[in-house]
Enzyme design. Structure first.
Site: not given
Ligand SMILES: *Cc1c(COP(=O)(O)O)cnc(C)c1O
Length: 393
Positions: A89, A111, A377
């Site tokens: 993020k 938000e 992610s």
């Molecule tokens: C917020 C988050 C997501 C989901 O958000 P996307 O905008 O779909 O990427 C996925 N994985 C992690 C670790 C997150 O913090």
């Protein structure tokens, strides 16, 4: 055919900017400026420098040997979990804080649902010494106390949204109201590839550094830039957009999107938007979203707070509609098991969002020499309590 946004802000049938008239000047200022600003040499220099020295990029592309052996494919993990703040993020919030500065803004609003985007925003505001106000549903504030504490430590003001279901969509409504009231000095940092044009495209471009790096790294490791499959979990869709980005128009690369089925698609406790969603408008864009027959947004559910979103970004709605992306949904149970499996096989504790993407290996076969790149992610530290409860650790 291209799967990128067109000049009107659409991905096929989806996207656009469906906003109240009073928001038009703010969105138009951003729309008319964002591409030029992003292309400035000075902007690129500062963005790249911060990604390198502050975020810790490039993140490794790691060949997961034991995982690969178990599932009979060459599996690479793109280690976004190693980014500062623990997930992808921050790539976007770094980009947007620099954008805000170029637009002459000295106040940031955001938000947040689970608090991850709130923390990533509060982080870059502290970095730049800019005022930060984060709207968060009153219920979420109670559920996500550690992230509320983090935001406060980083100097942000957390404002509870007390209307409606007191969750993410209500926080979004409050943020939009704030932006309407403060059009001159305030930039609204949206946390995924959602919202009115140009947000989905701008956020995708900031996150596209992920696949830009994968291309180079795969060239070094495999002698080719493109994998056979690229896999990511989809909440709003920003980590997915980032890792798909440079492969969108290369149809030889199979795109796999993983959604949260929650307790099961048909249980009423799910967030599988492609399976359950219909065309509608949410957060200013036309996309697929979960809604009642009369168009009220339904409350989504997933064990993972980051996938607990009733829509997907317009880019993903178009990948689904055109068949360019294959959408798979994974239940809470399957994701938790897959998360634990990665711990045991590779010594990496993934975020529960990410664990959804990993769960597809239990559901789908790959060929032995196929190269599969999975976007890891985020890391699982924030989810420790959920892991503890689920597995009685
Ligand atoms: C917020 C988050 C997501 C989901 O958000 P996307 O905008 O779909 O990427 C996925 N994985 C992690 C670790 C997150 O913090």
């Amino acid at each position: 055919m291209s799967y990128q946004v067109n000049e009107k802000g659409y991905y096929g049938d989806f996207g656009g900017a469906f906003i109240p008239e009073m928001l038009y000047p703010n969105v138009e200022e951003l729309r008319s400026g964002y591409l030029n600003i992003m292309q400035e040499e000075g902007f690129q220099k500062e963005f790249r420098q911060l990604l390198k020295d502050y975020v810790g990029r490039p993140t490794p592309l790691y060949f997961a040997e034991r995982f690969s052996e178990k599932f009979g494919a060459k599996v690479y993990l793109k280690r976004e979990d190693l980014c500062h703040t623990g997930a992808h993020k921050v790539n976007n919030t770094i980009g947007q804080i620099l954008m805000a500065k170029r637009l002459g803004k000295n106040r940031i609003i955001a938000e947040t649902g689970a608090g991850q985007h709130g923390v990533a925003t509060a982080t870059v505001c502290a970095l730049m010494g800019i005022e930060c106000v984060v709207y968060m549903g009153e219920i979420d504030i109670k559920r996500q106390a550690p992230n509320v504490a983090r935001m406060k430590m980083l100097g942000a003001t957390v404002v509870p949204a007390k209307s409606g279901s007191r969750t993410l969509k209500d926080a979004t409504n409050e943020a939009i109201r704030d932006w309407i009231n403060n059009p001159v000095d305030t930039h609204y940092i949206i946390g995924s590839v959602v919202g009115p044009h140009p947000y989905p495209d701008m956020v995708a471009r900031f996150q596209s550094v992920i696949s830009e790096e994968v291309k180079k790294q795969l060239q070094e490791k495999e002698g080719r830039e493109a994998p056979d499959h690229v896999v990511a979990c989809v909440g709003g869709g920003s980590n997915a957009a980032g890792i798909y980005y440079h492969y969108l128009d290369d149809e030889k690369v199979n795109i796999i999107a993983v959604e949260a089925a929650g307790e099961g698609i048909l249980t009423g406790k799910s967030a599988a938007t492609s399976a359950l969603g219909r065309e509608g408008i949410i957060h200013g864009s036309k996309t697929l979203l979960m809604q009642t027959d009369d168009g009220q947004i339904t409350e989504p559910y997933s064990i993972s707070a980051g996938l607990d979103y009733p829509g997907v970004g317009p880019l993903h709605a178009n990948l689904f509609r055109t068949g360019r992306g294959k959408f798979i949904s994974v239940t809470d149970e399957e994701a938790m098991a897959a998360g634990l499996q990665l711990c045991k096989l590779e010594g990496i504790i993934p975020a529960i969002e990410t664990a959804h993407a990993l769960a597809i290996f239990d559901k789908r076969k790959f060929e032995k020499d196929e190269v599969v790149v999975v976007n890891l992610s985020g890391r699982g530290d924030k989810d420790l309590n959920t892991y503890i409860e689920h597995f009685n650790l």
